[in-house]
Design an enzyme around this catalytic site. Structure first.
Site, PDB file in Angstrom:
ATOM      1  CG  HIS A 130      -2.137  -0.842   1.071  1.00 41.10           C
ATOM      2  ND1 HIS A 130      -2.116  -2.205   1.318  1.00 41.10           N
ATOM      3  CD2 HIS A 130      -3.408  -0.549   0.683  1.00 41.10           C
ATOM      4  CE1 HIS A 130      -3.319  -2.701   1.098  1.00 41.10           C
ATOM      5  NE2 HIS A 130      -4.122  -1.722   0.703  1.00 41.10           N
ATOM      6  CE  LYS A 134      -4.200  -0.355   4.538  1.00 36.80           C
ATOM      7  NZ  LYS A 134      -5.564   0.173   4.696  1.00 36.80           N
TER       8      LYS A 134
END
Ligand SMILES: NC(=O)c1ccc[n+]([C@@H]2O[C@H](COP(=O)([O-])OP(=O)(O)OC[C@H]3O[C@@H](n4cnc5c(N)ncnc54)[C@H](O)[C@@H]3O)[C@@H](O)[C@H]2O)c1
Length: 220
Positions: A130, A134
């Site tokens: 990610h 995040k």
């Protein structure tokens, strides 16, 4: 017209959801709630039927309680909060909650295929990738994938600039491996799933429904 308000409207996902709602037939964008816009969530509740929440792991539950207490339905994409606490809030409410750790159809298919493959191969591991901003790790998608699979499935989390949200499920057995890989190139990948959930949330049979798979394959 279903009137939709977005919590986290100034965020990466929230902005994409606002644009998708504005472009969708039968939906009307009724409010943008976000501290960054100076609009608290209670200010938009009066004029909406459904709230979509893409905020933060530490705000999603309180937001959902506020929405449900006002008798509005809530669709939650935020990950990393306590689902059991949400279940309690939804059970005592007159409205429905829908939560999906991943609104991308390809990711839902990956989870389904991973669950099936884990019944036939000896072991598996998950690597999820990610963007660096995040907040939660491992991702909600990776945790849900591991829950659906047989055996103990270790999860490895990569956080790097340049990524959106990808996942590999690697299954191993004697002299072979199988890799299932889901890649997103843009946040619009999540929007058809979000819009589907917005359209369906009011008519769901349970106060709390978890997972886009419940909408795609209602009979299991
Ligand atoms: N389910 C999925 O398919 C999916 C896909 C992508 C991201 N996510 C999740 O969505 C969430 C948001 O991700 P993002 O990248 O858009 O984050 P982001 O940081 O870009 O946006 C979050 C926004 O929420 C706002 N916010 C904070 N507290 C708030 C409150 N109490 N009420 C309303 N707004 C509030 C912030 O000001 C910010 O604008 C994360 O939990 C992420 O993991 C889920």
């Amino acid at each position: 017209m279903t009137r939709v308000a977005v919590a986290g409207a100034a965020g990466r996902m929230g902005q994409a959801v606002c644009a998708a709602v504005e472009a969708a037939d039968g939906l009307e964008l009724a409010g943008r709630a976000d501290p960054a816009l100076g609009t608290p969530l209670p200010d938009v509740l009066g004029g909406c039927d459904v709230v979509v929440d893409f905020t933060r792991p530490d705000t999603a539950l309180d937001n959902a309680r506020t929405v449900l207490a006002a008798g509005r339905h809530v669709v939650i994409g935020t990950t990393g909060f306590d689902l059991e606490a949400l279940r309690e809030a939804a059970d005592g409410s007159q409205a429905n909650a829908f939560v999906a750790p991943n609104f991308a159809i390809g990711a839902v298919l990956m989870m389904r295929f991973a669950a099936e493959a884990s019944r036939h191969m000896a072991a598996a591991e998950i690597i999820e990738y990610h963007h660096a901003a995040k907040l939660d790790a491992p991702s909600g998608t990776a945790k849900r994938t591991a829950e659906l699979m047989e055996g103990d499935v270790p999860i490895h989390s990569v956080r790097l600039q340049g990524l959106v949200a990808d996942q590999d499920v690697i299954l191993g057995d004697v002299a072979q491996t199988l890799t299932l890989r889901h890649v997103t190139t843009d946040r619009t990948s999540f929007m058809p799933g979000v819009i589907l959930a917005v359209r369906r949330v009011a008519d769901l049979p349970d106060r709390l429904t978890v997972g886009l798979d419940r909408l795609l394959w209602p009979d299991g």
